[in-house]
Design an enzyme around this catalytic site. Structure first.
Site, PDB file in Angstrom:
ATOM      1  N   ALA A  82       0.764  -1.242   0.101  1.00  0.00           N
ATOM      2  CA  ALA A  82       0.055  -0.006   0.040  1.00  0.00           C
ATOM      3  C   ALA A  82       0.991   1.300  -0.008  1.00  0.00           C
ATOM      4  O   ALA A  82       0.694   2.216  -1.010  1.00  0.00           O
ATOM      5  CB  ALA A  82      -0.877  -0.075   1.262  1.00  0.00           C
ATOM      6  N   GLU A  83       1.864   1.478   0.875  1.00  0.00           N
ATOM      7  CA  GLU A  83       2.712   2.482   0.890  1.00  0.00           C
ATOM      8  C   GLU A  83       3.562   2.598  -0.295  1.00  0.00           C
ATOM      9  O   GLU A  83       3.955   3.791  -0.846  1.00  0.00           O
ATOM     10  CB  GLU A  83       3.495   2.391   2.186  1.00  0.00           C
ATOM     11  CG  GLU A  83       4.485   3.647   2.251  1.00  0.00           C
ATOM     12  CD  GLU A  83       4.935   4.052   3.682  1.00  0.00           C
ATOM     13  OE1 GLU A  83       5.388   5.303   3.896  1.00  0.00           O
ATOM     14  OE2 GLU A  83       4.559   3.356   4.552  1.00  0.00           O
TER      15      GLU A  83
END
Length: 150
Positions: free
Chosen positions: A63-64
């Site tokens: 996600a990051e």
């Protein structure tokens, strides 16, 4: 290190993951849109937790990675950088094998902050595995317009 000009070219975006956590986890950028980015990650020994399930931290790393690269695509990388301020994740379903696909979408693109939502699904079944949101700070690079002497 980011290139002088960041484009939506998949080869260039995947090169950003070389020698990073993203490369260690097998993250691959697969599609880019105007305010979206998609990538996939294997669910294997690199991304498992001890019980053989996808590690929540690996989902957050995917996600990051997607949110960060997506955010950088929204700014002039010669003058600005996007850095994470906060990230959260809800892990909804366990996955043992295959690939997960993350789709990052910009919810807000402002001058000083950006907010991205990342939905991670199991590639084979389409089951929603994780929902994450990351807030990015948009900062001036040294030597940029706010810091000409730096």
């Amino acid at each position: 290190m980011y290139p002088e000009h960041l484009s939506a070219d998949l080869a260039q975006l995947n090169a950003l993951c070389r020698n990073t956590l993203g490369e260690q986890l097998g993250i691959e950028i697969t599609a880019v849109g105007e305010r979206s980015l998609t990538g996939r990650m294997p669910v294997d020994r690199r991304t498992h937790q001890p019980m053989g399930l996808l590690h929540g931290g690996a989902s957050v790393a995917l996600a990051e990675t997607l949110g960060s690269i997506g955010a950088q695509l929204q700014v002039d990388v010669r003058k600005k950088a996007c850095v994470g301020l906060e990230i959260n994740a809800n892990h909804l379903k366990g996955v043992h094998s295959g690939y997960v696909v993350g789709h990052a979408t910009a919810l807000h693109v402002g001058r000083s902050t950006q907010v991205w939502e990342i939905r991670i699904t199991h590639e084979e079944t389409g089951v929603l595995v994780c929902v994450s949101r990351i807030t990015m700070a948009v900062i001036d690079l040294p030597g940029g317009p706010q810091n000409p002497a730096a």
